[in-house]
Design an enzyme around this catalytic site. Structure first.
Site, short mmCIF file in Angstrom:
data_model
loop_
_atom_site.label_atom_id
_atom_site.label_comp_id
_atom_site.label_asym_id
_atom_site.label_seq_id
_atom_site.Cartn_x
_atom_site.Cartn_y
_atom_site.Cartn_z
N ILE A 14 -16.81 -2.15 -11.08
CA ILE A 14 -17.28 -1.03 -11.92
C ILE A 14 -17.86 -1.57 -13.23
CG2 ILE A 14 -16.53 0.97 -13.26
CD1 ILE A 14 -14.47 1.57 -11.07
N MET A 142 2.00 7.18 -4.94
CA MET A 142 3.07 6.34 -4.39
C MET A 142 2.60 4.89 -4.32
SD MET A 142 2.86 7.83 -0.51
CE MET A 142 4.30 6.98 0.07
N GLY A 143 3.50 3.98 -4.68
CA GLY A 143 3.13 2.56 -4.70
C GLY A 143 2.49 2.11 -6.00
N TYR A 147 0.86 1.19 -12.31
CA TYR A 147 -0.57 1.47 -12.56
C TYR A 147 -0.77 2.90 -13.08
CZ TYR A 147 -5.62 1.65 -11.40
OH TYR A 147 -6.99 1.78 -11.43
N1 CAA Z 1 -2.01 7.75 0.16
C1 CAA Z 1 -1.21 8.31 1.10
N2 CAA Z 1 -0.21 7.67 1.71
C2 CAA Z 1 -0.01 6.37 1.37
C3 CAA Z 1 -0.77 5.71 0.39
C4 CAA Z 1 -1.83 6.45 -0.21
N3 CAA Z 1 -2.64 5.90 -1.16
N4 CAA Z 1 -0.31 4.46 0.26
C5 CAA Z 1 0.71 4.32 1.11
N5 CAA Z 1 0.88 5.47 1.81
C6 CAA Z 1 1.89 5.71 2.85
C7 CAA Z 1 1.63 4.86 4.08
O1 CAA Z 1 0.66 5.46 4.94
C8 CAA Z 1 3.02 4.84 4.70
O2 CAA Z 1 3.26 6.06 5.34
P1 CAA Z 1 3.94 6.09 6.82
O3 CAA Z 1 5.27 5.41 6.61
O4 CAA Z 1 4.01 7.55 7.14
O5 CAA Z 1 3.00 5.30 7.68
C9 CAA Z 1 3.93 4.79 3.47
O6 CAA Z 1 3.14 5.24 2.37
C10 CAA Z 1 4.43 3.41 3.14
O7 CAA Z 1 3.32 2.54 3.13
P2 CAA Z 1 3.38 1.09 3.80
O8 CAA Z 1 3.89 1.16 5.21
O9 CAA Z 1 2.03 0.44 3.60
O10 CAA Z 1 4.52 0.39 2.91
P3 CAA Z 1 4.51 -0.99 2.15
O11 CAA Z 1 5.77 -1.06 1.36
O12 CAA Z 1 4.16 -2.10 3.08
O13 CAA Z 1 3.26 -0.87 1.13
C11 CAA Z 1 1.98 0.11 -0.60
C12 CAA Z 1 3.26 0.18 0.22
C13 CAA Z 1 1.96 -1.18 -1.42
C14 CAA Z 1 1.98 1.32 -1.54
C15 CAA Z 1 0.73 0.08 0.32
O14 CAA Z 1 0.82 1.12 1.28
C16 CAA Z 1 -0.54 0.32 -0.45
O15 CAA Z 1 -1.07 -0.61 -1.06
N6 CAA Z 1 -1.02 1.58 -0.48
C17 CAA Z 1 -2.16 1.96 -1.25
C18 CAA Z 1 -1.70 2.53 -2.56
C19 CAA Z 1 -2.89 3.01 -3.32
O16 CAA Z 1 -3.42 4.08 -3.04
N7 CAA Z 1 -3.37 2.21 -4.30
C20 CAA Z 1 -4.57 2.50 -5.01
C21 CAA Z 1 -5.42 1.26 -5.04
S1 CAA Z 1 -7.06 1.57 -5.66
C22 CAA Z 1 -6.82 1.82 -7.28
O17 CAA Z 1 -5.77 1.71 -7.82
C23 CAA Z 1 -8.02 2.22 -8.06
C24 CAA Z 1 -7.87 3.58 -8.58
O18 CAA Z 1 -7.79 3.75 -9.79
C25 CAA Z 1 -7.90 4.73 -7.66
#
Ligand code: CAA
Length: 241
Positions: A14, A142-143, A147
Site C-alpha cells: 500500500i 480473531m487471531g 493488531y
Molecule cells: N475470518 C473468519 N474466520 C477465520 C479467520 C478470519 N479472518 N481467521 C481464522 N478463522 C477461523 C478458521 O477458519 C478456523 O475455523 P474452523 O476451525 O471452523 O476451520 C479458526 O478460525 C481457527 O483458524 P486456524 O485453524 O487457521 O487456527 P490456527 O491457530 O492455525 O491459526 C490464525 C489461527 C493465525 C488466526 C490463522 O487462521 C490466520 O492467520 N487467520 C487470518 C486472520 C486474519 O484475518 N488476519 C488478517 C491479515 S490481513 C491484515 O491484517 C490487513 C488488514 O488490516 C485487514
C-alpha cells in the site's frame, strides 16, 4: 506549490502505491522503509522516489531521518503513517514478543514519526497527516488481538490529534483498508482466505493498493482542509460504519 510528503513503509504494498500517487499529484516524496534494501533499491530505480532506511520503532532514528529529509527535500507538509506488521495468532497462543512487535511497529511508531514534524506544521499553519489503520481496528478480528488493538489505538490517536491540529491548519485522518492484495496477505492461510475472508467481501475481491492510495490523495489535497478526524473505510463493503 510542491508539497513534501513522507510515507512510512513507502516502498512496498500500500505504501508504494501511496508514494507513487503523491508523486503523480506533484509532491516531493520521501519513502521510508525498514529493512528490505533490495525492494527499496528497485522501487527507487522504477520511480525515482527518494528512499530512506529507518526503523519506525526507534524514536531517535525517526527524528534524525526526518531531519535529513527536511534538509534534502524541505519541511514536511504531508505525513502518511502507513508502516505496519502482523503477527497473527489466536490469543491463547500469542507470545509477549508477538504482542510487543505489533504494538511497537503499528502504534508506538505514530509518536516517533509524528512528533518531530508536528511543531513545524503548527508553526507553518499547514499539515496533512493520514494514518493507515484497518477494518480490523474497527471490528476486531480473531487471531489479531495485538493488531486490532494497535489499529483501534491509531483511530484514537487520529481523533485526538485532529482536535489539536484543527486551529493550526493541520488535518489528521485515518483510512481503514479492508483486505488488500499485498504481501501481508501471504501470511493468511489460503483456506481461510478463500473460504472465510473473500466470501465476506460484498464486492467479491480483495482491494488493490491503488484503492487506498486514491483515498490518501483525496485527504491530502490542499483543498481538503474541512475534513479532519475522519475515518474513511475502504473495504469493499465488508464492514459498514
Ligand atoms: N475470518 C473468519 N474466520 C477465520 C479467520 C478470519 N479472518 N481467521 C481464522 N478463522 C477461523 C478458521 O477458519 C478456523 O475455523 P474452523 O476451525 O471452523 O476451520 C479458526 O478460525 C481457527 O483458524 P486456524 O485453524 O487457521 O487456527 P490456527 O491457530 O492455525 O491459526 C490464525 C489461527 C493465525 C488466526 C490463522 O487462521 C490466520 O492467520 N487467520 C487470518 C486472520 C486474519 O484475518 N488476519 C488478517 C491479515 S490481513 C491484515 O491484517 C490487513 C488488514 O488490516 C485487514
Amino acid at each position: 506549490m510542491s508539497r513534501v510528503a513522507v510515507v512510512t513503509g513507502g516502498t512496498r504494498g500500500i505504501g508504494a502505491a501511496i508514494s507513487k500517487q503523491l508523486k503523480a499529484k506533484g509532491a516531493k516524496v520521501a519513502a521510508i522503509y525498514a529493512g528490505n534494501d533490495e525492494a527499496a533499491k528497485a522501487f527507487n530505480a522504477e520511480t525515482a522516489i527518494q528512499v530512506y532506511k529507518c526503523d519506525v520503532t526507534n524514536a531517535e532514528l525517526c527524528a534524525s531521518t526526518l531531519k535529513t529529509i527536511e534538509a534534502e527535500l524541505g519541511p514536511v507538509d504531508i505525513l502518511i503513517n502507513n508502516a505496519g506488521i502482523t503477527r497473527d495468532a489466536m490469543f491463547h497462543k500469542m507470545t509477549l514478543q508477538q504482542w510487543q512487535e505489533v504494538l511497537n511497529t503499528n502504534l508506538n511508531s505514530l509518536f516517533n514519526m509524528t512528533q518531530p514534524v508536528w511543531g513545524g506544521m503548527r508553526d507553518r499553519g499547514f499539515g496533512r497527516i493520514v494514518c493507515i489503520s484497518s477494518i480490523n481496528g474497527q471490528k476486531g478480528q480473531m487471531g489479531q488481538a495485538n493488531y486490532a488493538a494497535s489499529k483501534a489505538g491509531e483511530i484514537g490517536f487520529v481523533k485526538s490529534l485532529a482536535q489539536e491540529g484543527a486551529a493550526k491548519g493541520i488535518t489528521v485522518n485515518a483510512i481503514c483498508p479492508g483486505y488488500i492484495n499485498t504481501d501481508m496477505m501471504k501470511a493468511v492461510p489460503e483456506k481461510v482466505l478463500n473460504e472465510r475472508i473473500i466470501p465476506a467481501i460484498p464486492v467479491g475481491r480483495l482491494g488493490e493498493p491503488e484503492d487506498i492510495a486514491r483515498c490518501v490523495a483525496f485527504l491530502t489535497r490542499d483543498s481538503a482542509g474541512f475534513i479532519t478526524g475522519a475515518t474513511l473505510s475502504a473495504n469493499g463493503g465488508q464492514y459498514m460504519v
